[in-house]
Design a protein around this motif. Structure first.
Motif, PDB file in Angstrom:
ATOM      1  N   ASP A  26       0.846  -1.176   0.000  1.00  0.00           N
ATOM      2  CA  ASP A  26       0.000   0.000   0.000  1.00  0.00           C
ATOM      3  C   ASP A  26       0.885   1.231   0.000  1.00  0.00           C
ATOM      4  N   SER A  27       0.264   2.407  -0.146  1.00  0.00           N
ATOM      5  CA  SER A  27       1.054   3.613  -0.315  1.00  0.00           C
ATOM      6  C   SER A  27       1.256   4.398   0.970  1.00  0.00           C
ATOM      7  N   HIS A  28       0.535   4.076   2.035  1.00  0.00           N
ATOM      8  CA  HIS A  28       0.758   4.813   3.270  1.00  0.00           C
ATOM      9  C   HIS A  28       1.374   3.900   4.335  1.00  0.00           C
ATOM     10  N   ILE A  29       2.116   4.531   5.223  1.00  0.00           N
ATOM     11  CA  ILE A  29       2.819   3.780   6.260  1.00  0.00           C
ATOM     12  C   ILE A  29       1.816   3.193   7.251  1.00  0.00           C
ATOM     13  N   THR A  30       1.992   1.921   7.578  1.00  0.00           N
ATOM     14  CA  THR A  30       1.168   1.290   8.610  1.00  0.00           C
ATOM     15  C   THR A  30       1.920   1.177   9.936  1.00  0.00           C
ATOM     16  N   PHE A  31       3.259   1.155   9.838  1.00  0.00           N
ATOM     17  CA  PHE A  31       4.084   0.969  11.026  1.00  0.00           C
ATOM     18  C   PHE A  31       5.480   1.497  10.724  1.00  0.00           C
ATOM     19  N   THR A 157      10.691  21.073   4.564  1.00  0.00           N
ATOM     20  CA  THR A 157      11.287  20.988   3.239  1.00  0.00           C
ATOM     21  C   THR A 157      10.180  20.949   2.191  1.00  0.00           C
ATOM     22  N   LYS A 158      10.571  20.987   0.913  1.00  0.00           N
ATOM     23  CA  LYS A 158       9.588  20.913  -0.154  1.00  0.00           C
ATOM     24  C   LYS A 158       8.814  19.595  -0.124  1.00  0.00           C
ATOM     25  N   GLN A 159       9.481  18.544   0.387  1.00  0.00           N
ATOM     26  CA  GLN A 159       8.801  17.241   0.472  1.00  0.00           C
ATOM     27  C   GLN A 159       7.867  17.146   1.685  1.00  0.00           C
ATOM     28  N   GLY A 160       7.877  18.166   2.533  1.00  0.00           N
ATOM     29  CA  GLY A 160       7.024  18.148   3.722  1.00  0.00           C
ATOM     30  C   GLY A 160       7.696  17.573   4.946  1.00  0.00           C
ATOM     31  N   ASN A 187      11.333   4.623  -2.112  1.00  0.00           N
ATOM     32  CA  ASN A 187      10.517   4.710  -3.329  1.00  0.00           C
ATOM     33  C   ASN A 187       9.136   5.278  -3.086  1.00  0.00           C
ATOM     34  N   TYR A 188       8.738   5.376  -1.826  1.00  0.00           N
ATOM     35  CA  TYR A 188       7.432   5.939  -1.477  1.00  0.00           C
ATOM     36  C   TYR A 188       7.552   7.391  -1.037  1.00  0.00           C
ATOM     37  N   ASP A 189       8.723   7.983  -1.289  1.00  0.00           N
ATOM     38  CA  ASP A 189       8.994   9.380  -0.929  1.00  0.00           C
ATOM     39  C   ASP A 189       8.922   9.626   0.571  1.00  0.00           C
ATOM     40  N   GLN A 206      19.528   9.364  12.632  1.00  0.00           N
ATOM     41  CA  GLN A 206      18.241   8.692  12.827  1.00  0.00           C
ATOM     42  C   GLN A 206      17.936   7.833  11.606  1.00  0.00           C
ATOM     43  N   ILE A 207      17.747   6.554  11.842  1.00  0.00           N
ATOM     44  CA  ILE A 207      17.438   5.593  10.779  1.00  0.00           C
ATOM     45  C   ILE A 207      15.993   5.128  10.968  1.00  0.00           C
ATOM     46  N   ARG A 208      15.230   5.200   9.903  1.00  0.00           N
ATOM     47  CA  ARG A 208      13.786   4.943   9.972  1.00  0.00           C
ATOM     48  C   ARG A 208      13.405   3.716   9.151  1.00  0.00           C
ATOM     49  N   GLU A 209      12.843   2.731   9.808  1.00  0.00           N
ATOM     50  CA  GLU A 209      12.250   1.591   9.112  1.00  0.00           C
ATOM     51  C   GLU A 209      10.792   1.933   8.831  1.00  0.00           C
ATOM     52  N   THR A 210      10.375   1.833   7.583  1.00  0.00           N
ATOM     53  CA  THR A 210       8.987   2.104   7.216  1.00  0.00           C
ATOM     54  C   THR A 210       8.349   0.840   6.635  1.00  0.00           C
ATOM     55  N   TYR A 211       7.115   0.582   7.032  1.00  0.00           N
ATOM     56  CA  TYR A 211       6.397  -0.610   6.594  1.00  0.00           C
ATOM     57  C   TYR A 211       5.028  -0.197   6.066  1.00  0.00           C
ATOM     58  N   TYR A 212       4.577  -0.901   5.029  1.00  0.00           N
ATOM     59  CA  TYR A 212       3.347  -0.531   4.337  1.00  0.00           C
ATOM     60  C   TYR A 212       2.366  -1.708   4.267  1.00  0.00           C
TER      61      TYR A 212
END
Length: 463
Positions: A26-31, A157-160, A187-189, A206-212
């Motif tokens: 999916d396109s939004h972060i769930t966790f 920033t410009k990306q928010g 890839n999901y900006d 700061q390192i961020r793990e993103t899950y979708y």
């Protein structure tokens, strides 16, 4: 410093390409899980804290937690919304407090969000007003007790992404001025690596793990970290209802006396684990597929005593002693249906059996001789809904080849199963409470500390 940040991000990417990674759907972060490193950093550096955030299936923030370096929760914040998904408040706790404090949220208009901190008698003792931009992000915040204390200013920033934050007191003096430099975007900006800079010095990486996806698993395999896997108590057994919208578990710091917890899925997420106070301490237990029964055992000198608790509409009835009524002892239950169970009995140092529950009477209908050994302990079974296989735990003292998860395949059919000689699942460490969810794509178990998740493809099942 830049090379080290790139190498840290590279490690994260490599981990996400391993067998334990499930691609976004999916396109939004769930966790998400943000790891904070103090500088200077080196190859052996460990995070000094973590920030976990969980989101509902509509993308709204549900809950965030900050954990210390050992995984202990320092801050826990749970959002509350009205039926239109407008935030109305929050519950929060800090510094290991057991009770939640209350925040109340209201909107003066579309661009002014007011958060009020409430004392024990319901009075407002502190207020924060967030002034929002057209993307509903705070660009200025006012802090007020008996008088105004100052303001936060936030730039993007410009990306928010957050670019700079600083606090200004009522005399115009600036404090805690920090900026953020972003080094990596996925890839999901969404950003996955950034530096925190103060006084022209890099203070943190700061390192961020993103899950979708809907798996809610950290990179190191912990399932619902901070919610279902607390990091503070030992997670023993767990089970789901058939629709996987309710979750029952026992956790403890004393293995003989454990406490039950019940969680319900709301908008695609198990939001919190609630103590199941209608039960006193137990040894282990499981919720039935329809969610209307909980079978559990108490550890006694004469062996594990089996009890059953049933639900009448919204109320749980008094527990019924199945051992006394049926003359059967056991534990580590798995419900195949609302009247068919597989469970452990203390015979032969511990065997798995198949049982039937009717009219508050428990009977053993199959002793499953192909699965059990005379000298070892077999316990904690999981049975595929079509009876294609059974996964269970075996432990024989001194024989590591006979310690771990084992699988037996059904060489017959559903009504007349013929269980094959068990094979060890060699890609799994020792644990118990095997469980498959999400159409059997996700395999869960406990290692005695946390609930662990791996993709079921790791098991190489012959199905």
């Amino acid at each position: 410093m830049k090379k080290l940040l790139i190498s840290l991000i590279a490690v994260l990417i490599v981990a996400c390409n391993s067998d334990y990674y499930i691609a976004p759907t999916d396109s939004h972060i769930t966790f998400e899980n943000i790891k904070f490193f103090r500088t200077p950093v080196h190859s052996e550096s460990n995070p000094f804290k973590y920030r976990l955030s969980y989101y509902f299936d509509n993308g709204k923030l549900c809950r965030w937690m900050e954990l210390d370096s050992l995984g202990k929760v320092m801050t826990d914040y749970i959002c509350e919304y009205d039926k239109n998904w407008k935030q109305t408040g929050a519950r929060y706790r800090e510094d290991s407090a057991t009770d939640f404090s209350i925040e109340r949220v209201r909107f003066e208009n579309d661009r002014a969000k007011v958060t009020e901190w409430i004392d024990s008698i319901g009075n407002v003792y502190y207020t924060m007003t967030d002034f929002l931009n057209h993307e509903d992000k705070t660009f200025r915040a006012e802090f007020k007790g008996d008088k105004i204390h100052g303001y936060d200013s936030t730039f993007y920033t410009k990306q928010g992404f957050t670019k700079r934050i600083f606090f200004t007191n009522t005399k115009g003096k600036v404090f805690n001025d920090r900026t953020f430099k972003y080094d990596s975007i996925n890839n999901y900006d969404d950003w996955v690596g950034r530096k925190k800079i103060m006084n022209d010095s890099v203070m943190e990486i700061q390192i961020r793990e993103t899950y979708y996806d809907s798996n809610f698993v950290t990179k190191n395999g912990i399932f619902y970290q901070g919610i279902l896997s607390t990091g503070e108590l030992s997670e023993n057994v767990f089970s789901f209802t058939k629709d996987q919208k309710q979750f029952f578990q026992t956790r403890t710091s004393d293995w003989d006396n454990q406490f039950g917890y019940l969680s319900k899925k709301i908008n695609g997420l198990f939001t919190e684990s609630i103590p199941f106070t209608v039960l006193d301490t137990i040894y282990n237990g499981a919720i039935s597929p329809n969610g209307n029964k909980i079978i559990f055992c108490l550890k006694k000198q004469k062996g594990p005593q089996v009890w059953l608790m049933e639900k009448d509409e919204d109320n749980w009835l008094e527990p019924f002693n199945l051992t006394q009524h049926s003359k059967i002892k056991g534990g580590y239950f798995y419900w195949l249906s609302d009247n068919e169970l597989f469970f452990y009995t203390p015979e032969n140092n511990g065997d798995i059996v198949q049982g039937k529950l009717e009219n508050n009477h428990l009977t053993i209908i199959d002793s499953l001789p192909n699965l059990n050994t005379k000298s070892g302990t077999e316990f904690s079974p999981y049975v595929d809904k079509d009876k294609r296989f059974i996964v269970f735990t075996r432990y024989i003292e001194g024989d590591t080849a006979q310690q771990g998860f084992f699988i037996s395949y059904n060489l017959g059919d559903f009504s007349s199963p013929e269980w094959s000689s068990p094979e060890k699942l060699t890609r799994l460490p020792y644990g118990w409470n095997a469980y498959f969810i999400n159409s059997e794509s996700q395999f869960l178990y406990t290692n005695g500390d946390d609930i662990i998740s791996v993709p079921s493809t790791v098991l190489n099942l012959k199905i």
